[in-house]
Design an enzyme around this catalytic site. Structure first.
Site, mmCIF file in Angstrom:
data_model
loop_
_atom_site.group_PDB
_atom_site.id
_atom_site.type_symbol
_atom_site.label_atom_id
_atom_site.label_comp_id
_atom_site.label_asym_id
_atom_site.label_seq_id
_atom_site.Cartn_x
_atom_site.Cartn_y
_atom_site.Cartn_z
ATOM 1 C CE1 TYR A 114 41.948 53.177 49.846
ATOM 2 C CE2 TYR A 114 42.178 51.219 51.229
ATOM 3 C CZ TYR A 114 41.665 51.842 50.107
ATOM 4 O OH TYR A 114 40.882 51.121 49.242
ATOM 5 C CB CYS B 230 32.738 42.246 40.158
ATOM 6 S SG CYS B 230 32.954 42.886 41.835
ATOM 7 C CB CYS C 70 31.563 46.337 41.474
ATOM 8 S SG CYS C 70 33.218 46.717 42.048
ATOM 9 C CE LYS D 206 40.660 44.082 47.848
ATOM 10 N NZ LYS D 206 39.849 44.571 46.788
ATOM 11 N NE ARG E 259 31.890 43.180 45.467
ATOM 12 C CZ ARG E 259 30.982 43.973 44.900
ATOM 13 N NH1 ARG E 259 30.032 43.461 44.145
ATOM 14 N NH2 ARG E 259 31.020 45.282 45.106
ATOM 15 C CB SER F 299 38.487 50.202 52.791
ATOM 16 O OG SER F 299 37.635 49.075 52.631
ATOM 17 C CD GLU G 212 41.083 32.079 42.195
ATOM 18 O OE1 GLU G 212 41.584 32.634 41.202
ATOM 19 O OE2 GLU G 212 39.854 31.959 42.356
ATOM 20 C CE LYS H 33 38.089 41.992 45.489
ATOM 21 N NZ LYS H 33 37.698 43.010 44.514
ATOM 22 N NE ARG I 20 32.102 45.340 48.740
ATOM 23 C CZ ARG I 20 31.865 44.081 49.072
ATOM 24 N NH1 ARG I 20 30.805 43.786 49.824
ATOM 25 N NH2 ARG I 20 32.670 43.121 48.673
ATOM 26 C CB CYS J 2 36.299 45.730 38.966
ATOM 27 S SG CYS J 2 35.147 44.476 39.585
HETATM 28 C C1 PBG Z 1 36.257 46.234 43.326
HETATM 29 C C2 PBG Z 1 37.229 46.356 44.435
HETATM 30 C C3 PBG Z 1 36.997 46.256 45.825
HETATM 31 C C4 PBG Z 1 38.192 46.555 46.450
HETATM 32 C C5 PBG Z 1 39.142 46.780 45.449
HETATM 33 N N1 PBG Z 1 38.525 46.638 44.216
HETATM 34 C C6 PBG Z 1 35.753 46.024 46.576
HETATM 35 C C7 PBG Z 1 35.005 44.783 46.410
HETATM 36 O O1 PBG Z 1 35.467 43.780 45.876
HETATM 37 O O2 PBG Z 1 33.844 44.832 46.828
HETATM 38 C C8 PBG Z 1 38.392 46.610 47.929
HETATM 39 C C9 PBG Z 1 39.415 47.568 48.401
HETATM 40 C C10 PBG Z 1 39.307 47.984 49.819
HETATM 41 O O3 PBG Z 1 38.473 47.506 50.606
HETATM 42 O O4 PBG Z 1 40.112 48.844 50.189
HETATM 43 N N2 PBG Z 1 36.146 44.982 42.774
HETATM 44 ZN ZN ZN Z 2 34.280 44.738 41.559
#
Ligand code: PBG
Ligand code: ZN
Length: 324
Positions: free
Chosen positions: A309, A126, A118, A244, A213, A270, A229, A191, A201, A116
Site C-alpha cells: 500500500y 474463502c 471471501c 505473506k 481461517r 494491511s 507450500e 500465506k 478485512r 478468492c
Molecule cells: C483474501 C485476502 C486477504 C488478504 C489478501 N487477500 C485477507 C484474508 O486472507 O483474510 C490480506 C491482505 C492484507 O492484509 O493487506 N483472501
Molecule cells: Zn479469501
C-alpha cells in the site's frame, strides 16, 4: 584491521557499492473497487487508502500509470453476497467490470485479479461451507470460474489467495481449457493465518462471520511448511510464488529465495501498513525512512515483486532521490 568505513565515507561511495536498490517497477499496488457510483471512501484503519467506485477510479489509476510501478492487484467489494459467492464469478461482477475499465484505458498496466471468495460470500470464508466446515474440493471449480471470468475481462494475471489445496492446478487447467495458455498465475503460496490482515478485512468487508481461517491459512509457527507450500504451488504450475505477510516472515522469504529459482513476491499487508502509518501520524517515526528501510529489507531478503500500500509513495520518493 580491516576498515569497513573506507567504503562508507561518502554517499556517492555508498551508492556505488550498495547491494540492494529499490525501483518503482518492483511494486504492485492493491486496489479496492466498490460497487456503486461516486464513491471514494477512506478505510479508517488504513490512512491514505480508499475504496473507489469504477467511475472515480481514474484519479488513482492515472497516478499509478505515471508512477512507474508495475501494476495493480484488484479486490472487489460487491453489493450482493451469498453463501456461494456468486458475484465473484459473474461476468458482469464488480471485479470483472473494473478490469474491463482499466485495461481499456491503461493497456500497459499489469492488472492482477485476486482470486478468492471471501469478499463475495455471506459467511466471509474463502471457500464454500457446509455447516462450519470449509469445503476444499467444492470450492475449486468456483475459483476456476472466477479466474476465467476475470481473464476474459482482460486481467493479465490471476492470484489465488484462498489457500485451498489444489487451487493453482484447478485454475491452470480451466485457463488452458479456455485458451488462456499464456496467462500467468501468482500463487499466494505461503500465506499465513495472520492478525496483520484485520485492516484489509475492514477495507474489503471480508471478515469471517464465524470462526477463523486457521483450517486453510498457514500456522505461523511453521517455516519449513511454507517452503513445502511453495514447492507444491510450483508443481501445480504457479509462475510466481508468494510469501505473506512480509516483515514477520522474512526468514521464510529468504529461505524461499535461496531454494527456488522462481520469481518471488512478498505481500506487505494491511496491518504492517497500518502500524507504520499510525506511528508516522503521531510523529513518532519518519515515515519515508521507515518505509524505505522496510521495503529494502524485503528486496534484500529476496523478493522480486513487492505488493504494498506504500507503492505510490515509495515510487515518488525514489523519483525524488534520482532527481536530487
Ligand atoms: C483474501 C485476502 C486477504 C488478504 C489478501 N487477500 C485477507 C484474508 O486472507 O483474510 C490480506 C491482505 C492484507 O492484509 O493487506 N483472501
Ligand atoms: Zn479469501
Amino acid at each position: 584491521m580491516f576498515r569497513f568505513r573506507r567504503l562508507r565515507q561518502s554517499s556517492a561511495m555508498r551508492d556505488m557499492v550498495c547491494e540492494t536498490q529499490l525501483y518503482p517497477k518492483d511494486f504492485i499496488y492493491p486496489l479496492f473497487i466498490i460497487e456503486g457510483e461516486n464513491i471514494k471512501e477512506s478505510v479508517e484503519s488504513m490512512p491514505g487508502v480508499y475504496r473507489y467506485s469504477i467511475d472515480l477510479m481514474d484519479e488513482i489509476l492515472e497516478k499509478i500509470d505515471k508512477s512507474g510501478i508495475s501494476g495493480v492487484l484488484l479486490f472487489g467489494v460487491p453489493e450482493h453476497k451469498d453463501p456461494m459467492g456468486t458475484e465473484a464469478y459473474n461476468e458482469n461482477g464488480i471485479i470483472q467490470r473494473a478490469i474491463r475499465h482499466i485495461k481499456q484505458k491503461y493497456p500497459n498496466m499489469v492488472v492482477i485479479a485476486d482470486i478468492c471468495l471471501c469478499e463475495y460470500t455471506s459467511h466471509g470464508h474463502c471457500g464454500v461451507i457446509n455447516g462450519e466446515h470449509i469445503l476444499n474440493d467444492e470450492t475449486l471449480p468456483l475459483l476456476a470460474k472466477m479466474a476465467v471470468t476475470t481473464v476474459k475481462a482482460g486481467a493479465d494475471m490471476v492470484a489465488p489467495s484462498d489457500m485451498m489445496d489444489g487451487d493453482v492446478a484447478a485454475i491452470r487447467k480451466a485457463l488452458d481449457e479456455n485458451g488462456f495458455i499464456n496467462t500467468p498465475i501468482m500463487g499466494y503460496s505461503a500465506k499465513y493465518s495472520s492478525a496483520y490482515y484485520s485492516p484489509f478485512r475492514d477495507a474489503a468487508g471480508s471478515a469471517p462471520g464465524f470462526g477463523d481461517r486457521k483450517s486453510y491459512q498457514m500456522d505461523f509457527r511453521n517455516g519449513k511448511e511454507g517452503l513445502r507450500e511453495i514447492e507444491n504451488d510450483i508443481n501445480q504450475g504457479a509462475d510466481i510464488v508468494m510469501v505473506k505477510p512480509a516483515l514477520a516472515y522474512l526468514d521464510v522469504l529468504k529461505a524461499a529465495a535461496d531454494k527456488f529459482d522462481y520469481p518471488l513476491a512478498v505481500y506487505n499487508v494491511s496491518g504492517e501498513y497500518a502500524m507504520v502509518k499510525a506511528a508516522a501520524l503521531n510523529g513518532w517515526i519518519d515515515e519515508r525512512k521507515i518505509v524505505t528501510e522496510n521495503l529494502t529489507a524485503m528486496k534484500r531478503a529476496g523478493a522480486k515483486i513487492i505488493i504494498t500500500y506504500h507503492a505510490l509513495d515509495m515510487a515518488q520518493w525514489l523519483k525524488e532521490e534520482y532527481l536530487k
